[in-house]
Enzyme design. Structure first.
Site, PDB file in Angstrom:
ATOM      1  N   GLU A   1      56.808  46.342  19.819  1.00 37.23           N
ATOM      2  CA  GLU A   1      57.467  46.976  21.110  1.00 37.23           C
ATOM      3  C   GLU A   1      57.145  48.314  20.856  1.00 37.23           C
ATOM      4  O   GLU A   1      57.468  48.977  20.106  1.00 37.23           O
ATOM      5  CB  GLU A   1      59.169  46.821  20.918  1.00 37.23           C
ATOM      6  CG  GLU A   1      59.762  47.148  22.150  1.00 37.23           C
ATOM      7  CD  GLU A   1      61.316  46.711  21.903  1.00 37.23           C
ATOM      8  OE1 GLU A   1      61.623  45.856  22.555  1.00 37.23           O
ATOM      9  OE2 GLU A   1      61.871  47.375  21.090  1.00 37.23           O
TER      10      GLU A   1
ATOM     11  N   ASN B   1      50.947  59.552  31.578  1.00 38.75           N
ATOM     12  CA  ASN B   1      49.533  59.928  31.725  1.00 38.75           C
ATOM     13  C   ASN B   1      48.751  59.238  30.734  1.00 38.75           C
ATOM     14  O   ASN B   1      49.066  58.905  29.412  1.00 38.75           O
ATOM     15  CB  ASN B   1      49.550  61.605  31.338  1.00 38.75           C
ATOM     16  CG  ASN B   1      50.450  62.157  32.335  1.00 38.75           C
ATOM     17  OD1 ASN B   1      50.511  61.849  33.480  1.00 38.75           O
ATOM     18  ND2 ASN B   1      51.338  63.323  32.168  1.00 38.75           N
TER      19      ASN B   1
ATOM     20  N   HIS C   1      48.487  72.923  25.267  1.00 45.41           N
ATOM     21  CA  HIS C   1      49.251  73.032  26.535  1.00 45.41           C
ATOM     22  C   HIS C   1      50.644  72.882  26.474  1.00 45.41           C
ATOM     23  O   HIS C   1      51.462  72.076  25.670  1.00 45.41           O
ATOM     24  CB  HIS C   1      48.567  71.894  27.415  1.00 45.41           C
ATOM     25  CG  HIS C   1      47.265  71.808  27.541  1.00 45.41           C
ATOM     26  ND1 HIS C   1      46.633  70.706  27.739  1.00 45.41           N
ATOM     27  CD2 HIS C   1      46.297  72.805  27.688  1.00 45.41           C
ATOM     28  CE1 HIS C   1      45.222  70.911  27.631  1.00 45.41           C
ATOM     29  NE2 HIS C   1      45.061  72.134  27.586  1.00 45.41           N
TER      30      HIS C   1
ATOM     31  N   LYS D   1      57.347  65.032  25.425  1.00 42.95           N
ATOM     32  CA  LYS D   1      56.651  63.892  25.578  1.00 42.95           C
ATOM     33  C   LYS D   1      56.497  63.327  24.419  1.00 42.95           C
ATOM     34  O   LYS D   1      56.986  63.352  23.228  1.00 42.95           O
ATOM     35  CB  LYS D   1      54.983  64.795  25.508  1.00 42.95           C
ATOM     36  CG  LYS D   1      54.646  65.655  26.417  1.00 42.95           C
ATOM     37  CD  LYS D   1      53.551  66.354  26.416  1.00 42.95           C
ATOM     38  CE  LYS D   1      52.983  67.416  27.339  1.00 42.95           C
ATOM     39  NZ  LYS D   1      51.665  68.081  27.193  1.00 42.95           N
TER      40      LYS D   1
ATOM     41  N   TYR E   1      50.588  59.340  27.187  1.00 44.09           N
ATOM     42  CA  TYR E   1      51.892  60.027  26.794  1.00 44.09           C
ATOM     43  C   TYR E   1      52.749  59.925  28.125  1.00 44.09           C
ATOM     44  O   TYR E   1      52.266  59.700  29.136  1.00 44.09           O
ATOM     45  CB  TYR E   1      51.613  61.385  26.555  1.00 44.09           C
ATOM     46  CG  TYR E   1      50.849  62.257  27.494  1.00 44.09           C
ATOM     47  CD1 TYR E   1      51.440  63.194  27.980  1.00 44.09           C
ATOM     48  CD2 TYR E   1      49.435  62.160  27.389  1.00 44.09           C
ATOM     49  CE1 TYR E   1      50.571  63.923  28.976  1.00 44.09           C
ATOM     50  CE2 TYR E   1      48.796  62.907  28.227  1.00 44.09           C
ATOM     51  CZ  TYR E   1      49.259  63.956  29.091  1.00 44.09           C
ATOM     52  OH  TYR E   1      48.347  64.673  29.789  1.00 44.09           O
TER      53      TYR E   1
ATOM     54  N   LYS F   1      38.448  75.807  30.969  1.00 39.37           N
ATOM     55  CA  LYS F   1      40.002  76.106  31.038  1.00 39.37           C
ATOM     56  C   LYS F   1      40.725  76.550  29.839  1.00 39.37           C
ATOM     57  O   LYS F   1      41.207  77.357  29.679  1.00 39.37           O
ATOM     58  CB  LYS F   1      40.615  75.043  31.896  1.00 39.37           C
ATOM     59  CG  LYS F   1      41.871  75.196  32.244  1.00 39.37           C
ATOM     60  CD  LYS F   1      42.438  73.905  32.808  1.00 39.37           C
ATOM     61  CE  LYS F   1      44.116  73.860  33.197  1.00 39.37           C
ATOM     62  NZ  LYS F   1      44.485  72.623  33.733  1.00 39.37           N
ATOM     63  N   ASP F   2      40.598  75.399  28.881  1.00 37.89           N
ATOM     64  CA  ASP F   2      41.191  75.717  27.417  1.00 37.89           C
ATOM     65  C   ASP F   2      40.680  76.844  26.755  1.00 37.89           C
ATOM     66  O   ASP F   2      41.491  77.414  25.976  1.00 37.89           O
ATOM     67  CB  ASP F   2      40.993  74.236  26.806  1.00 37.89           C
ATOM     68  CG  ASP F   2      42.194  73.511  27.358  1.00 37.89           C
ATOM     69  OD1 ASP F   2      42.784  73.832  28.300  1.00 37.89           O
ATOM     70  OD2 ASP F   2      42.085  72.322  26.930  1.00 37.89           O
TER      71      ASP F   2
END
Length: 173
Positions: free
Chosen positions: A28, A49, A62, A72, A132, A169-170
């Site tokens: 599970e 996501n 992030h 998360k 996540y 971007k990162d």
């Protein structure tokens, strides 16, 4: 499911009970009641996501700010990653500290990261599928982050610098 609280308050490693036999396995992966009992708080996830990345891809660090902050629950469906959570809660006794854990399809561990943390991961296997759950919706205007190689954090990403694949971007975080 076993929950192990990390050195960062509110951040838990979750280990499922895996039932194996000659046909394969069953477990599970999520049960709201079991999860909330294990971590000692109520969390309602509203968005799932999933990402796919190849070896060396580093995504992070992030987080979302203000009312758009997200907790998360993360896990790996294929391959393995080095997963990192950084405590960015200003009033926390562990502010600026991080934990890292290998999450893999093989070990089936999950990491619960509460609101007030930055998060990132790097792919250790040839490829990885990362999944996540979030307790708040994505909001582009609230998006923020910390550069992966921040000198104060000094995170060990388990790979050599030249092996890392980081987005433009990162790199600007």
């Amino acid at each position: 499911m076993t929950a192990i609280e990390t050195k960062l308050q509110g951040c838990f490693i979750l280990e499922p009970k895996v039932l194996k036999d000659d046909r394969g396995y069953f477990f599970e992966s999520f049960n709201q009641q079991t999860f909330e009992k294990a971590i000692g708080q109520k969390v309602t996830f509203v968005q799932d996501n999933q990402s796919f990345s190849s070896y060396g891809v580093l995504r992070g660090l992030h987080f979302q700010t203000g009312e758009y902050a997200q907790a998360k629950l993360v896990r790996v469906l294929l391959g393995s990653v080095w997963d990192v959570a950084v405590d960015i809660r200003p009033n926390s006794s562990t502010y600026g500290q991080y934990i890292g854990i290998e999450l893999s399809a093989e070990n089936k561990k999950q990491l619960f990261i509460p609101r007030g943390f930055a998060h990132g991961f790097v792919v250790l296997s040839d490829m990885a599928e990362f999944f996540y759950k979030c307790d708040n919706y994505y909001n582009k205007e609230a998006e923020s982050g910390i550069i992966y190689n921040d000198a104060k954090l000094n995170i060990d990403w388990k790979l050599k610098e030249e092996e890392l694949v980081v987005s433009e971007k990162d790199l600007k975080l």
